[in-house]
Design a protein around this motif. Structure first.
Motif, mmCIF file in Angstrom:
data_model
loop_
_atom_site.group_PDB
_atom_site.id
_atom_site.type_symbol
_atom_site.label_atom_id
_atom_site.label_comp_id
_atom_site.label_asym_id
_atom_site.label_seq_id
_atom_site.Cartn_x
_atom_site.Cartn_y
_atom_site.Cartn_z
ATOM 1 N N GLU A 62 -2.719 20.605 -47.706
ATOM 2 C CA GLU A 62 -2.281 19.920 -48.917
ATOM 3 C C GLU A 62 -0.876 20.404 -49.295
ATOM 4 N N PRO A 63 0.049 19.484 -49.564
ATOM 5 C CA PRO A 63 1.426 19.903 -49.849
ATOM 6 C C PRO A 63 1.595 20.396 -51.285
ATOM 7 N N LEU A 64 2.624 21.188 -51.465
ATOM 8 C CA LEU A 64 3.073 21.610 -52.791
ATOM 9 C C LEU A 64 4.062 20.545 -53.251
ATOM 10 N N ILE A 65 3.759 19.890 -54.372
ATOM 11 C CA ILE A 65 4.600 18.788 -54.839
ATOM 12 C C ILE A 65 5.339 19.221 -56.096
ATOM 13 N N VAL A 66 6.663 19.095 -56.058
ATOM 14 C CA VAL A 66 7.502 19.370 -57.216
ATOM 15 C C VAL A 66 7.995 18.019 -57.717
ATOM 16 N N ILE A 76 5.036 21.311 -61.167
ATOM 17 C CA ILE A 76 4.569 21.789 -59.863
ATOM 18 C C ILE A 76 3.103 21.430 -59.750
ATOM 19 N N SER A 77 2.712 20.854 -58.620
ATOM 20 C CA SER A 77 1.295 20.558 -58.427
ATOM 21 C C SER A 77 0.895 20.911 -57.000
ATOM 22 N N LEU A 78 -0.224 21.620 -56.920
ATOM 23 C CA LEU A 78 -0.829 21.964 -55.642
ATOM 24 C C LEU A 78 -2.280 21.577 -55.767
ATOM 25 N N GLY A 79 -2.673 20.481 -55.115
ATOM 26 C CA GLY A 79 -4.020 19.960 -55.297
ATOM 27 C C GLY A 79 -4.105 19.230 -56.620
ATOM 28 N N ASP A 80 -5.088 19.577 -57.437
ATOM 29 C CA ASP A 80 -5.270 18.911 -58.720
ATOM 30 C C ASP A 80 -4.576 19.637 -59.866
ATOM 31 N N GLU A 81 -4.115 20.847 -59.624
ATOM 32 C CA GLU A 81 -3.445 21.608 -60.675
ATOM 33 C C GLU A 81 -2.017 21.108 -60.827
ATOM 34 N N GLU A 82 -1.649 20.749 -62.042
ATOM 35 C CA GLU A 82 -0.291 20.292 -62.296
ATOM 36 C C GLU A 82 0.232 21.000 -63.529
ATOM 37 N N GLU A 92 10.744 31.026 -58.686
ATOM 38 C CA GLU A 92 9.808 32.151 -58.600
ATOM 39 C C GLU A 92 8.384 31.662 -58.368
ATOM 40 N N LYS A 93 7.995 30.593 -59.056
ATOM 41 C CA LYS A 93 6.635 30.075 -58.897
ATOM 42 C C LYS A 93 6.420 29.509 -57.500
ATOM 43 N N VAL A 94 7.408 28.796 -56.973
ATOM 44 C CA VAL A 94 7.291 28.246 -55.619
ATOM 45 C C VAL A 94 7.221 29.385 -54.609
ATOM 46 N N LYS A 95 8.049 30.413 -54.810
ATOM 47 C CA LYS A 95 8.026 31.563 -53.895
ATOM 48 C C LYS A 95 6.661 32.240 -53.923
ATOM 49 N N ARG A 100 1.404 33.026 -50.574
ATOM 50 C CA ARG A 100 -0.020 32.953 -50.218
ATOM 51 C C ARG A 100 -0.218 32.240 -48.886
ATOM 52 N N ASN A 101 0.578 31.185 -48.667
ATOM 53 C CA ASN A 101 0.479 30.439 -47.412
ATOM 54 C C ASN A 101 1.866 29.871 -47.093
ATOM 55 N N ALA A 102 2.525 30.479 -46.125
ATOM 56 C CA ALA A 102 3.908 30.102 -45.803
ATOM 57 C C ALA A 102 4.022 28.740 -45.131
ATOM 58 N N ASN A 103 2.906 28.203 -44.595
ATOM 59 C CA ASN A 103 2.949 26.917 -43.898
ATOM 60 C C ASN A 103 2.734 25.724 -44.821
ATOM 61 N N THR A 104 2.691 25.953 -46.118
ATOM 62 C CA THR A 104 2.478 24.858 -47.059
ATOM 63 C C THR A 104 3.702 23.951 -47.085
ATOM 64 N N PRO A 105 3.535 22.652 -46.807
ATOM 65 C CA PRO A 105 4.681 21.741 -46.901
ATOM 66 C C PRO A 105 5.083 21.523 -48.367
ATOM 67 N N VAL A 106 6.380 21.374 -48.597
ATOM 68 C CA VAL A 106 6.902 21.170 -49.947
ATOM 69 C C VAL A 106 7.493 19.768 -50.019
#
Length: 145
Positions: A62-66, A76-82, A92-95, A100-106
């Motif tokens: 699941e991608p990290l969506i800004v 910032i949303s990752l999954g259902d959390e926005e 800082e938050k994206v970093k 936690r998982n460096a392979n997360t697509p942004v």
């Protein structure tokens, strides 16, 4: 006379199932889902630009969506959390999320009415927080899928 010797007629078991209550429940559920489905608007209200492009396959993770909405606010949303976030805290938050998982697509969702400079500033902030690849989210033109 009706005494103890009187035998009652026994009813035969009915071999049919009454499905009317089941149909009633299903129709009520159908109406409820038809009414609530349009109300389920996921995410920030962003009017995406419409362009023709090939979709990116992000099924493995699941991608990290800004997102940047029409007023220029960042989310910032990752999954259902926005969560809404200020630009100076965004890096800082994206970093932290990528640690936690460096392979997360942004991915970046920018409203079409947001200034180009604001999207460039966002992408520069993401690059400064260690994101090497950023995808841009758009919608296909009205006639295409």
């Amino acid at each position: 006379m009706y005494g103890s010797y009187h035998h009652r007629q026994r009813r035969k078991p009915m071999g049919e199932i009454n499905v009317v209550p089941f149909i009633d429940v299903m129709l009520v559920l159908l109406v409820i889902f038809m009414i609530t489905a349009p109300m389920l608007n996921q995410g920030v209200d962003v009017e995406l630009p419409q362009v023709s492009s090939d979709p990116i396959d992000t099924e493995e993770q699941e991608p990290l969506i800004v997102s940047v909405d029409r007023e220029g606010q960042y989310f910032i949303s990752l999954g259902d959390e926005e969560t809404p976030v200020a630009l100076d805290e965004l890096g800082e938050k994206v970093k932290a999320m990528l640690s936690r998982n460096a392979n997360t697509p942004v991915m970046v969702r920018g409203d079409r009415n947001v200034a180009y400079g604001q999207i460039v500033t966002l992408m520069s902030t993401l690059q400064g927080s260690g994101v090497g690849n950023v995808g841009l989210i758009s919608e296909p033109p009205s006639g295409e899928e």
